[in-house]
Enzyme design. Structure first.
Site, PDB file in Angstrom:
ATOM      1  CB  SER A  19       6.058 -23.122  34.418  1.00  0.00           C
ATOM      2  OG  SER A  19       6.312 -23.792  33.196  1.00  0.00           O
ATOM      3  CG  HIS A  44      10.189 -22.723  35.204  1.00  0.00           C
ATOM      4  ND1 HIS A  44      11.366 -22.998  35.874  1.00  0.00           N
ATOM      5  CD2 HIS A  44       9.816 -23.886  34.615  1.00  0.00           C
ATOM      6  CE1 HIS A  44      11.681 -24.276  35.705  1.00  0.00           C
ATOM      7  NE2 HIS A  44      10.750 -24.831  34.938  1.00  0.00           N
ATOM      8  CG  ASP A  46       9.268 -26.001  31.729  1.00  0.00           C
ATOM      9  OD1 ASP A  46      10.218 -26.338  32.458  1.00  0.00           O
ATOM     10  OD2 ASP A  46       8.127 -25.747  32.153  1.00  0.00           O
ATOM     11  CG  MET A  48      10.410 -29.974  27.151  1.00  0.00           C
ATOM     12  SD  MET A  48       8.752 -30.647  27.206  1.00  0.00           S
ATOM     13  CE  MET A  48       8.079 -29.767  28.616  1.00  0.00           C
ATOM     14  CG  HIS A  78      13.647 -27.112  33.647  1.00  0.00           C
ATOM     15  ND1 HIS A  78      12.482 -27.710  34.080  1.00  0.00           N
ATOM     16  CD2 HIS A  78      14.593 -28.094  33.654  1.00  0.00           C
ATOM     17  CE1 HIS A  78      12.704 -28.989  34.329  1.00  0.00           C
ATOM     18  NE2 HIS A  78      13.973 -29.251  34.059  1.00  0.00           N
ATOM     19  CG  MET A  80      13.328 -30.741  31.084  1.00  0.00           C
ATOM     20  SD  MET A  80      11.537 -30.592  31.090  1.00  0.00           S
ATOM     21  CE  MET A  80      11.364 -28.837  30.782  1.00  0.00           C
ATOM     22  CG  MET A 149      12.448 -32.684  37.376  1.00  0.00           C
ATOM     23  SD  MET A 149      11.759 -31.088  36.906  1.00  0.00           S
ATOM     24  CE  MET A 149      10.141 -31.540  36.271  1.00  0.00           C
ATOM     25  CG  ASP A 184       9.456 -27.694  37.238  1.00  0.00           C
ATOM     26  OD1 ASP A 184       8.266 -27.336  37.140  1.00  0.00           O
ATOM     27  OD2 ASP A 184      10.255 -27.744  36.282  1.00  0.00           O
TER      28      ASP A 184
HETATM   29  C1  DX5 Z   1       7.627 -30.299  33.307  1.00  0.00           C
HETATM   30  C2  DX5 Z   1       8.139 -28.885  33.373  1.00  0.00           C
HETATM   31  C3  DX5 Z   1       7.418 -28.081  34.375  1.00  0.00           C
HETATM   32  C4  DX5 Z   1       5.979 -27.856  34.014  1.00  0.00           C
HETATM   33  C5  DX5 Z   1       5.164 -27.828  35.273  1.00  0.00           C
HETATM   34  O1  DX5 Z   1       8.336 -31.003  32.367  1.00  0.00           O
HETATM   35  O2  DX5 Z   1       9.506 -28.868  33.719  1.00  0.00           O
HETATM   36  O3  DX5 Z   1       8.045 -26.823  34.594  1.00  0.00           O
HETATM   37  O4  DX5 Z   1       5.763 -26.674  33.305  1.00  0.00           O
HETATM   38  O5  DX5 Z   1       3.833 -27.918  34.967  1.00  0.00           O
HETATM   39  P1  DX5 Z   1       2.729 -28.106  36.111  1.00  0.00           P
HETATM   40  O6  DX5 Z   1       2.975 -27.065  37.126  1.00  0.00           O
HETATM   41  O7  DX5 Z   1       1.429 -27.985  35.395  1.00  0.00           O
HETATM   42  O8  DX5 Z   1       2.964 -29.498  36.654  1.00  0.00           O
HETATM   43 ZN    ZN Z   2      10.412 -26.872  34.392  1.00  0.00          ZN
END
Ligand code: DX5
Ligand code: ZN
Length: 224
Positions: A19, A44, A46, A48, A78, A80, A149, A184
């Site tokens: 990620s 990956h 992320d 947000m 992903h 969010m 998650m 994840d």
């Molecule tokens: C969290 C993300 C994850 C994050 C994981 O909100 O969706 O993908 O990058 O990070 P680690 O592996 O450090 O928990």
């Molecule tokens: Zn993620």
């Protein structure tokens, strides 16, 4: 055999996705290429929106930069985000191969999944740690992947919530062969064995890879 960077989620073996949330953004391109060269199966990304989760991260321009830096890498986005439909076209244009959205905001996602597929991508649902597996019943037949998650979404580097693995049997019972269960959050060489034992076949990790000096060793250890 395909080069690792050309593998997609259709590949049947266990996949490890670095990620890029924990990458050094001053060297994003280099970090994307390094994680793939170290054995990552996909990247990956992320996203947000500052609403579904408090933080904001990785807009389409960053995804597009990752795609340009590592054009062979399959990009798993992903979302969010409270309104995932708004982001299908921008991330498709930015090179995404797979779009995941949260079932909490979209429990009956037929139209959204159709839009994702119409752009040539695969689709997945994600469940937060406190969301029961039963919420996914209507969505599972429509998608390619289901992701647990194992931290509360919003940042990397949090502690793995092992109790979420208890949802795996119920989810797998609703899934058809070929659909993948992913996880994840807090995935590391220490927590990956329990994930694999629970039937999870795609492991996402940010800090456990990018927080080390040897990405290949971390990926190999997570893969087990
Ligand atoms: C969290 C993300 C994850 C994050 C994981 O909100 O969706 O993908 O990058 O990070 P680690 O592996 O450090 O928990
Ligand atoms: Zn993620």
């Amino acid at each position: 055999m395909d080069a690792p960077q050309n593998r997609s989620l259709a590949d049947r073996r266990l996949l490890v996705e670095p990620s890029i949330l924990s990458a050094d953004f001053t060297r994003l391109g280099e970090e994307c290429r390094a994680a793939m060269a170290a054995g990552g199966d996909a990247l990956h990304v992320d996203v947000m929106d500052g609403h579904f989760v408090p933080n904001i991260s990785l807009g389409p321009v960053i995804c597009e930069a990752a795609h340009r830096a590592a054009p062979g890498a399959f990009l798993d986005v992903h979302l969010m985000c409270t309104d995932p439909g708004r982001w299908v076209d921008p991330y498709a244009d930015a090179g995404a191969g797979h779009i995941q959205f949260h079932v909490e905001v979209m429990p009956r996602p037929a139209a959204l999944v159709e839009r994702i597929r119409a752009r040539g991508m695969t689709a997945g649902i994600v469940l937060n740690p406190d969301t029961p597996a039963s919420v996914c019943a209507d969505a599972i037949p429509l998608v390619d992947t289901v992701m647990l998650m194992s931290v509360h979404p919003g940042k990397s580097g949090q502690k793995f919530i092992a109790s979420v693995l208890s949802k795996a049997p119920e989810l797998l019972a609703m899934m058809r062969p070929g659909q993948r269960l992913m996880i994840d959050g807090g995935v590391s060489p220490a927590t990956a064995p329990a994930c694999r034992a629970a039937g999870i076949s795609v492991l996402i990790a940010a800090s456990a890879i990018y927080g080390t000096r040897d990405y290949a060793a971390a990926i190999t250890a997570i893969r087990g």
